[in-house]
Structure formats: C-alpha cells, structure tokens
Scaffold this motif. Structure first.
Motif, short mmCIF file in Angstrom:
data_model
loop_
_atom_site.label_atom_id
_atom_site.label_comp_id
_atom_site.label_asym_id
_atom_site.label_seq_id
_atom_site.Cartn_x
_atom_site.Cartn_y
_atom_site.Cartn_z
N UNK A 57 0.87 -1.17 0.00
CA UNK A 57 0.00 0.00 0.00
C UNK A 57 0.91 1.22 0.00
N UNK A 58 0.58 2.17 -0.86
CA UNK A 58 1.41 3.37 -0.99
C UNK A 58 0.57 4.61 -0.78
N UNK A 59 1.17 5.63 -0.19
CA UNK A 59 0.49 6.91 -0.05
C UNK A 59 0.17 7.47 -1.43
N UNK A 60 -0.92 8.23 -1.51
CA UNK A 60 -1.33 8.79 -2.80
C UNK A 60 -0.23 9.62 -3.44
N UNK A 61 0.55 10.29 -2.62
CA UNK A 61 1.57 11.20 -3.13
C UNK A 61 2.71 10.47 -3.85
N UNK A 62 2.83 9.16 -3.64
CA UNK A 62 3.93 8.42 -4.25
C UNK A 62 3.45 7.29 -5.15
N UNK A 63 2.16 7.08 -5.23
CA UNK A 63 1.63 5.99 -6.06
C UNK A 63 2.06 6.17 -7.51
#
Length: 114
Positions: A57-63
C-alpha cells in the motif's frame, strides 16, 4: 530489533533512488514493514507498507512512482523511488511494530535538487 536504513543521497528531479532497510531481530516476511518520511519542519508521514503476505500500500503522493518490495533471503525491504520530485526531499525511516512497540531505523536523507 534493529532496522538499518540506507541508500539515501542527492538526486536531480526525475531521478531514481533505492532505499534499503535491513532488519535483525525480526523476520521481515512475518511483519508489516513500513516506510515513513519527514521533511524539514514537518510531521512524519506514511509512505508505503508491505504486509507479511506481500501486499503493498502506498500513499497517494507516491503511487505510481515508488515501489516497495522485499528480499526474504536478505531479510531486507526496499523502496524503489522513481521520478523523484523536490517535494520528496525528506529523511526516510523504516518501521516495524513488534509486540506493540514501534521500532525505527536511523533514517536516511533523500535530497531532490537540481
């Protein structure tokens, strides 16, 4: 439990870096392993996690730019960072929670600058 983070450095915008978090005292494939980052003067923010089952799972800012992976044989997790932006500049920390206790690596500095 010890977490040893490495791989930070200075990179130009659009460049790539791979961070490593080598663990001892735990087996990373049995734990949720997380990466956080803290920019100067800001709070520590979640970046990505990998579960024992290998889900990420990745933060939206780094997806779409960052990818978390794991090498069970080396007991190490990796954060592959591509298309880096100046706003990615921060100290990056790996994290594991063991028996309710938060363990942190020492942090590795990533600077994105031209």
């Amino acid at each position: 439990v010890q977490l040893q983070a490495s791989g930070g450095g200075v990179v130009q915008p659009g460049g790539s870096l791979t961070l490593s978090c080598a663990a001892s005292g735990i087996i990373v494939s049995n734990k949720i392993m997380r990466w956080y980052r803290q920019a100067p003067g800001k709070q520590r923010d979640f970046v990505a996690l990998i579960t024992a089952g290998g889900d990420t799972n990745h933060a939206d800012s780094v997806k779409g730019r960052f990818t978390l992976s794991r090498d069970n044989a080396k007991n190490t997790v990796y954060l592959q960072m591509n298309t880096l932006k100046p706003e990615d500049t921060a100290v990056y920390y790996c994290n594991a929670v063991v028996n309710g206790i938060n363990y942190w690596g020492q942090g590795t500095l990533v600077t994105v600058s031209s």
